[in-house]
Design a protein around this motif. Sequence first.
Motif, short mmCIF file in Angstrom:
data_model
loop_
_atom_site.label_atom_id
_atom_site.label_comp_id
_atom_site.label_asym_id
_atom_site.label_seq_id
_atom_site.Cartn_x
_atom_site.Cartn_y
_atom_site.Cartn_z
N UNK A 67 4.35 9.48 24.65
CA UNK A 67 3.07 10.14 24.49
C UNK A 67 3.25 11.51 23.83
N UNK A 68 2.44 11.73 22.80
CA UNK A 68 2.41 13.04 22.14
C UNK A 68 0.99 13.54 22.19
N UNK A 69 0.78 14.68 22.84
CA UNK A 69 -0.54 15.31 22.86
C UNK A 69 -0.44 16.50 21.91
N UNK A 70 -0.71 17.69 22.33
CA UNK A 70 -0.47 18.85 21.47
C UNK A 70 1.02 19.17 21.42
N UNK A 71 1.76 18.62 22.36
CA UNK A 71 3.22 18.68 22.35
C UNK A 71 3.72 17.39 23.00
N UNK A 72 5.00 17.13 22.88
CA UNK A 72 5.56 15.89 23.42
C UNK A 72 5.47 15.88 24.94
N UNK A 73 4.93 14.82 25.47
CA UNK A 73 4.87 14.62 26.91
C UNK A 73 5.45 13.23 27.16
N UNK A 74 6.60 13.19 27.77
CA UNK A 74 7.27 11.90 27.93
C UNK A 74 7.52 11.55 29.37
N UNK A 75 8.62 10.84 29.57
CA UNK A 75 8.91 10.24 30.86
C UNK A 75 9.18 11.25 31.98
N UNK A 76 9.44 12.50 31.64
CA UNK A 76 9.72 13.50 32.67
C UNK A 76 8.48 14.28 33.10
N UNK A 77 7.31 13.79 32.75
CA UNK A 77 6.06 14.47 33.08
C UNK A 77 5.11 13.52 33.79
N UNK A 78 4.23 14.09 34.58
CA UNK A 78 3.14 13.36 35.21
C UNK A 78 1.86 14.15 34.94
N UNK A 79 0.76 13.44 34.84
CA UNK A 79 -0.54 14.09 34.70
C UNK A 79 -1.10 14.26 36.11
N UNK A 80 -1.28 15.50 36.52
CA UNK A 80 -1.82 15.82 37.84
C UNK A 80 -3.25 16.30 37.67
N UNK A 81 -4.19 15.59 38.26
CA UNK A 81 -5.60 15.95 38.17
C UNK A 81 -6.16 16.14 39.57
N UNK A 82 -6.83 17.26 39.79
CA UNK A 82 -7.53 17.51 41.05
C UNK A 82 -8.99 17.15 40.84
#
Length: 131
Positions: free
Chosen positions: A63-78
């Motif tokens: 996944x590339x958003x405004x920067x690379x977001x790969x396997x070492x990231x999670x999307x945290x939403x409150x």
Amino acid sequence: MINKEHEIQKILKKKFMEGPKFLMAEDSTGINYFSGNSSSAYYELYGSSSIFRLLIIEPSNNLFTSSYVGKNHLLFLLIEEDQVKGGFASINEEPLLEFQRVYPHLTEDQIKELVDLWLKFAKKHYDLLIK
């Protein structure tokens, strides 16, 4: 009509959510409700002074958003009063710093409480989902 909708929601909640008091400590802190799997999970976390409704989404490996977001990231939403706030956080970095960056609208005490709930309860449970 509202009663019918409310009854449908109660049925769906019983079908899709595990809880109440899914994984809680003796002081009534921890995971009250859980739903989902490793690709998307919902946690209702009870702290000593706050309740957090946390949605965790695992991005694809490329996944590339405004920067690379790969396997070492999670999307945290409150989820807060019909609003969703959050962002990507690295799972390899210091959780306190990552949550401060992702949730600038929370107070320092709320962030500390959320990090504590994440490390003691949700992260351990989420790691089991991945395996």
